[in-house]
Design a protein around this motif. Structure first.
Motif, mmCIF file in Angstrom:
data_model
loop_
_atom_site.group_PDB
_atom_site.id
_atom_site.type_symbol
_atom_site.label_atom_id
_atom_site.label_comp_id
_atom_site.label_asym_id
_atom_site.label_seq_id
_atom_site.Cartn_x
_atom_site.Cartn_y
_atom_site.Cartn_z
ATOM 1 N N ILE A 214 38.274 26.489 0.746
ATOM 2 C CA ILE A 214 38.746 25.207 1.303
ATOM 3 C C ILE A 214 39.550 25.430 2.579
ATOM 4 O O ILE A 214 39.349 24.750 3.596
ATOM 5 N N MET A 279 31.427 19.852 8.562
ATOM 6 C CA MET A 279 30.229 19.442 7.814
ATOM 7 C C MET A 279 29.253 20.605 7.648
ATOM 8 O O MET A 279 28.698 20.808 6.563
ATOM 9 N N ASN A 282 30.842 23.229 5.238
ATOM 10 C CA ASN A 282 30.850 22.709 3.869
ATOM 11 C C ASN A 282 29.450 22.734 3.268
ATOM 12 O O ASN A 282 29.272 23.089 2.092
ATOM 13 N N TYR A 283 28.449 22.390 4.073
ATOM 14 C CA TYR A 283 27.056 22.430 3.612
ATOM 15 C C TYR A 283 26.641 23.859 3.276
ATOM 16 O O TYR A 283 26.003 24.115 2.244
ATOM 17 N N LYS A 286 28.231 25.024 -0.026
ATOM 18 C CA LYS A 286 27.551 24.437 -1.194
ATOM 19 C C LYS A 286 26.203 25.116 -1.439
ATOM 20 O O LYS A 286 25.794 25.312 -2.589
ATOM 21 N N GLU A 291 32.048 25.474 -4.439
ATOM 22 C CA GLU A 291 32.503 24.107 -4.273
ATOM 23 C C GLU A 291 33.078 23.897 -2.866
ATOM 24 O O GLU A 291 33.860 24.716 -2.386
ATOM 25 N N GLY A 292 32.664 22.822 -2.222
ATOM 26 C CA GLY A 292 33.177 22.492 -0.897
ATOM 27 C C GLY A 292 34.363 21.570 -0.978
ATOM 28 O O GLY A 292 35.004 21.438 -2.027
ATOM 29 N N ILE A 293 34.644 20.896 0.124
ATOM 30 C CA ILE A 293 35.788 19.996 0.149
ATOM 31 C C ILE A 293 35.385 18.557 -0.167
ATOM 32 O O ILE A 293 36.241 17.699 -0.331
ATOM 33 N N TYR A 294 34.083 18.299 -0.249
ATOM 34 C CA TYR A 294 33.629 16.978 -0.646
ATOM 35 C C TYR A 294 32.199 17.069 -1.163
ATOM 36 O O TYR A 294 31.538 18.066 -0.993
#
Length: 294
Positions: A214, A279, A282-283, A286, A291-294
């Motif tokens: 994160i 983005m 995070n992609y 995943k 686990e990402g931030i959203y």
């Protein structure tokens, strides 16, 4: 929801902060699409569309600023980001509580120094005329080294300053994450014959991996940001080729030059770059099964 009402009350100051200082000012981004004139006001200034952006991208120093900004941040990620993790692991292994608290206090202290003080200390240590390091070099027959005016040293110097000032403060989150590791996992590792290094590798690091991911994603979101105050204080005409970044450009053109629209344009560009990098990272995280931030 009623049962959690006090949780919402505790969160209210933070929510109000983001609303007042993060969301409400967003309307000011429209200045980037105007030829803003303080005397004509926001609504009286002429609408020019994407002219400020095309001027920025076609500027001769745009790619120079992009290179310098990303270079400083890459240096920071490679050398600065892992250090708080390593220091937190070392502090976590200290069993003498008094000694541990004293060391934590010592490594936290530089964070509370202003960049003015840090820059002054750097000048005192590295300048060619009064610098302590160069005086030691002269004592052993080595000529003075231009640490502060040589462009080859500038990015490394910024990274070293940031490491000294912030590495201790950065350990706080990682130490908090390590405090939440289930002690039974260590007990099981000891029963299996794991050494301290193996316990760190197989228990501690996997437990704090989500925190590391994160923070790394959030750090990548600031790839277009550089410590403005630090660079402004360390800058001089001899290192302009490596010190010119978006923040100093926005300050010089937007504030000193009175072209507020250009400054807002630079800020908006930095925000878009940060959002895209968050983005993408995070992609990627995943896709790797984390686990990402959203």
């Amino acid at each position: 929801m009623v049962q959690c009402k006090w949780m919402y009350v505790l969160a209210l100051p933070g929510i109000l902060y983001f609303i007042l200082f993060k969301f409400v000012p967003l309307w000011g981004l429209m200045i980037a699409f105007k030829e803003y004139n303080p005397f004509q006001g926001f609504w009286g200034s002429r609408w020019i569309g994407f002219t400020n952006f095309t001027d920025l991208f076609s500027s001769q120093i745009f790619y120079l600023m992009l290179r310098n900004t990303f270079a400083v941040n890459i240096f920071s990620i490679i050398f600065m980001f892992p250090l708080p993790i390593l220091l937190a692991l070392m502090l976590n292994e200290v069993r003498h509580e008094a000694f541990k608290r004293i060391n934590q206090s010592i490594v936290y202290l530089p964070h509370f120094l202003s960049w003015v003080v840090v820059a002054s200390m750097t000048f005192f240590m590295l300048s060619t005329d009064v610098g302590l390091i160069n005086k030691l070099f002269s004592a052993v027959g080595i000529g003075p080294v231009s640490f502060l005016s040589n462009p080859d040293y500038f990015w490394g110097l910024l990274t070293a300053q940031s490491m000294w000032k912030e590495v201790g403060w950065g350990t706080i989150i990682f130490l908090a994450a390590m405090a939440g590791v289930d002690p039974q996992q260590y007990e099981a590792a000891v029963i299996d014959g794991a050494s301290r290094m193996k316990q760190i590798w197989h228990v501690t690091l996997p437990a704090i991996r989500p925190t590391i991911i994160i923070l790394l994603i959030l750090r990548l979101g600031h790839m277009a940001d550089v410590g403005f105050e630090q660079i402004l204080l360390m800058n001089n005409p001899l290192v302009t080729s490596v010190s010119q970044v978006f923040d100093t450009y926005a300050y010089t053109i937007g504030i000193l030059g009175g072209k507020v629209s250009v400054g807002v344009t630079v800020g908006m560009f930095k925000g878009v770059v940060g959002l895209v990098l968050v983005m993408i990272s995070n992609y990627a995280v995943k896709k790797l099964g984390q686990e990402g931030i959203y």
